[in-house]
Design an enzyme around this catalytic site. Structure first.
Site, PDB file in Angstrom:
ATOM      1  N   ARG A   1       0.838  -1.192   0.000  1.00  0.00           N
ATOM      2  CA  ARG A   1       0.000   0.000   0.000  1.00  0.00           C
ATOM      3  C   ARG A   1       0.871   1.239   0.000  1.00  0.00           C
ATOM      4  NH1 ARG A   1      -5.072   1.749   3.873  1.00  0.00           N
ATOM      5  NH2 ARG A   1      -5.260   3.867   3.081  1.00  0.00           N
TER       6      ARG A   1
ATOM      7  N   ARG B   1      -6.874   1.838  -2.949  1.00  0.00           N
ATOM      8  CA  ARG B   1      -5.796   1.216  -2.190  1.00  0.00           C
ATOM      9  C   ARG B   1      -5.765  -0.302  -2.397  1.00  0.00           C
ATOM     10  NH1 ARG B   1      -8.611   3.099   2.383  1.00  0.00           N
ATOM     11  NH2 ARG B   1      -8.352   5.097   1.397  1.00  0.00           N
TER      12      ARG B   1
ATOM     13  N   ASP C   1      -6.745  -2.163   2.928  1.00  0.00           N
ATOM     14  CA  ASP C   1      -7.077  -1.253   4.023  1.00  0.00           C
ATOM     15  C   ASP C   1      -7.609  -2.091   5.172  1.00  0.00           C
ATOM     16  OD1 ASP C   1      -7.614   1.182   5.361  1.00  0.00           O
ATOM     17  OD2 ASP C   1      -9.666   1.239   4.588  1.00  0.00           O
TER      18      ASP C   1
ATOM     19  N   ASP D   1      -9.109  -1.599   8.956  1.00  0.00           N
ATOM     20  CA  ASP D   1      -9.599  -0.613   9.918  1.00  0.00           C
ATOM     21  C   ASP D   1     -10.143  -1.302  11.165  1.00  0.00           C
ATOM     22  OD1 ASP D   1      -9.060   1.496   8.177  1.00  0.00           O
ATOM     23  OD2 ASP D   1     -11.077   1.491   7.334  1.00  0.00           O
TER      24      ASP D   1
HETATM   25  N1  PH2 Z   1     -12.985   2.623   1.923  1.00  0.00           N
HETATM   26  C1  PH2 Z   1     -12.813   3.931   1.944  1.00  0.00           C
HETATM   27  C2  PH2 Z   1     -13.573   4.844   1.104  1.00  0.00           C
HETATM   28  N2  PH2 Z   1     -14.568   4.215   0.329  1.00  0.00           N
HETATM   29  N3  PH2 Z   1     -15.732   2.334  -0.451  1.00  0.00           N
HETATM   30  C3  PH2 Z   1     -15.943   1.001  -0.425  1.00  0.00           C
HETATM   31  N4  PH2 Z   1     -16.911   0.468  -1.178  1.00  0.00           N
HETATM   32  N5  PH2 Z   1     -15.183   0.162   0.354  1.00  0.00           N
HETATM   33  C4  PH2 Z   1     -14.179   0.659   1.138  1.00  0.00           C
HETATM   34  O1  PH2 Z   1     -13.504  -0.132   1.844  1.00  0.00           O
HETATM   35  C5  PH2 Z   1     -13.940   2.067   1.137  1.00  0.00           C
HETATM   36  C6  PH2 Z   1     -14.755   2.876   0.321  1.00  0.00           C
HETATM   37  C7  PH2 Z   1     -11.824   4.530   2.849  1.00  0.00           C
HETATM   38  O2  PH2 Z   1     -11.217   3.648   3.655  1.00  0.00           O
HETATM   39 MG    MG Z   2     -10.964   2.652   5.636  1.00  0.00          MG
HETATM   40 MG    MG Z   3      -7.724   2.678   6.998  1.00  0.00          MG
END
Ligand code: PH2
Ligand code: MG
Ligand code: MG
Length: 157
Positions: free
Chosen positions: A82, A92, A95, A97
């Site tokens: 990343r 990305r 991710d 979280d």
């Molecule tokens: N993550 C984001 C912003 N937008 N959209 C989707 N569908 N899935 C994501 O994981 C995502 C996003 C910022 O982390």
């Molecule tokens: Mg996120």
């Molecule tokens: Mg994040």
């Protein structure tokens, strides 16, 4: 501590990225994977125009503190290539979280837990409700299932 983790990818081989990240999580002796949702293909929410995501939610158990867990996730994100971007919510490769850390409510410079966007994100609410419909959000005091239902409410005529 039981934690829920949001995971997403919309670059390169999305499924492979997510499976590799889960593999690295499993390798960590201080993280136990308890449950994982299916993968959901989702439209990108917010940010610049970008490709569709694959998203999932994981239930883990860990002895790491919230900030250590965050550091571990950052290490996995960079191990998977990343690149840090100055553009918020841009595409990305991976991710990770922290959505919930037990019932803790945390507001630090680096970390807000529960994740502040949960109720606005169908790509979190849907997989979260799949694996933990009765999980109670410690701020809103509503279950995952309830938050999903409230995400889109039919309007009376
Ligand atoms: N993550 C984001 C912003 N937008 N959209 C989707 N569908 N899935 C994501 O994981 C995502 C996003 C910022 O982390
Ligand atoms: Mg996120
Ligand atoms: Mg994040």
């Amino acid at each position: 501590v039981i934690c829920y983790i949001g995971i997403g990818s919309n670059l390169d081989n999305r499924r492979k990225n997510i499976l590799r990240a889960i593999g690295l999580l499993k390798k960590d002796k201080n993280i136990k994977l308890i449950k994982k949702s299916r993968l959901y293909e989702t439209n990108p929410l917010a940010g610049p125009a970008q490709g569709k995501y694959l998203n999932a939610v994981l239930k883990i158990e860990t002895v790491y503190s919230p900030h250590t867990l965050l550091d571990k996730f950052k290490a996995i994100e960079s191990a998977l290539g990343r690149r840090s971007s100055s553009i918020k919510w841009s595409a990305r490769t991976i991710d990770l979280d922290i959505l919930f850390y037990g019932k803790r409510i945390i507001k630090s410079k680096k970390l807000t837990i529960p994740h502040p966007e949960i109720k606005n994100r169908i790509f979190v609410l849907k997989p979260l409700t799949e694996i933990a419909p009765g999980l109670i959000h410690p701020v809103f005091r509503k279950t995952a299932k309830r938050l999903l239902k409230e995400y889109c409410i039919p309007h009376k005529k």
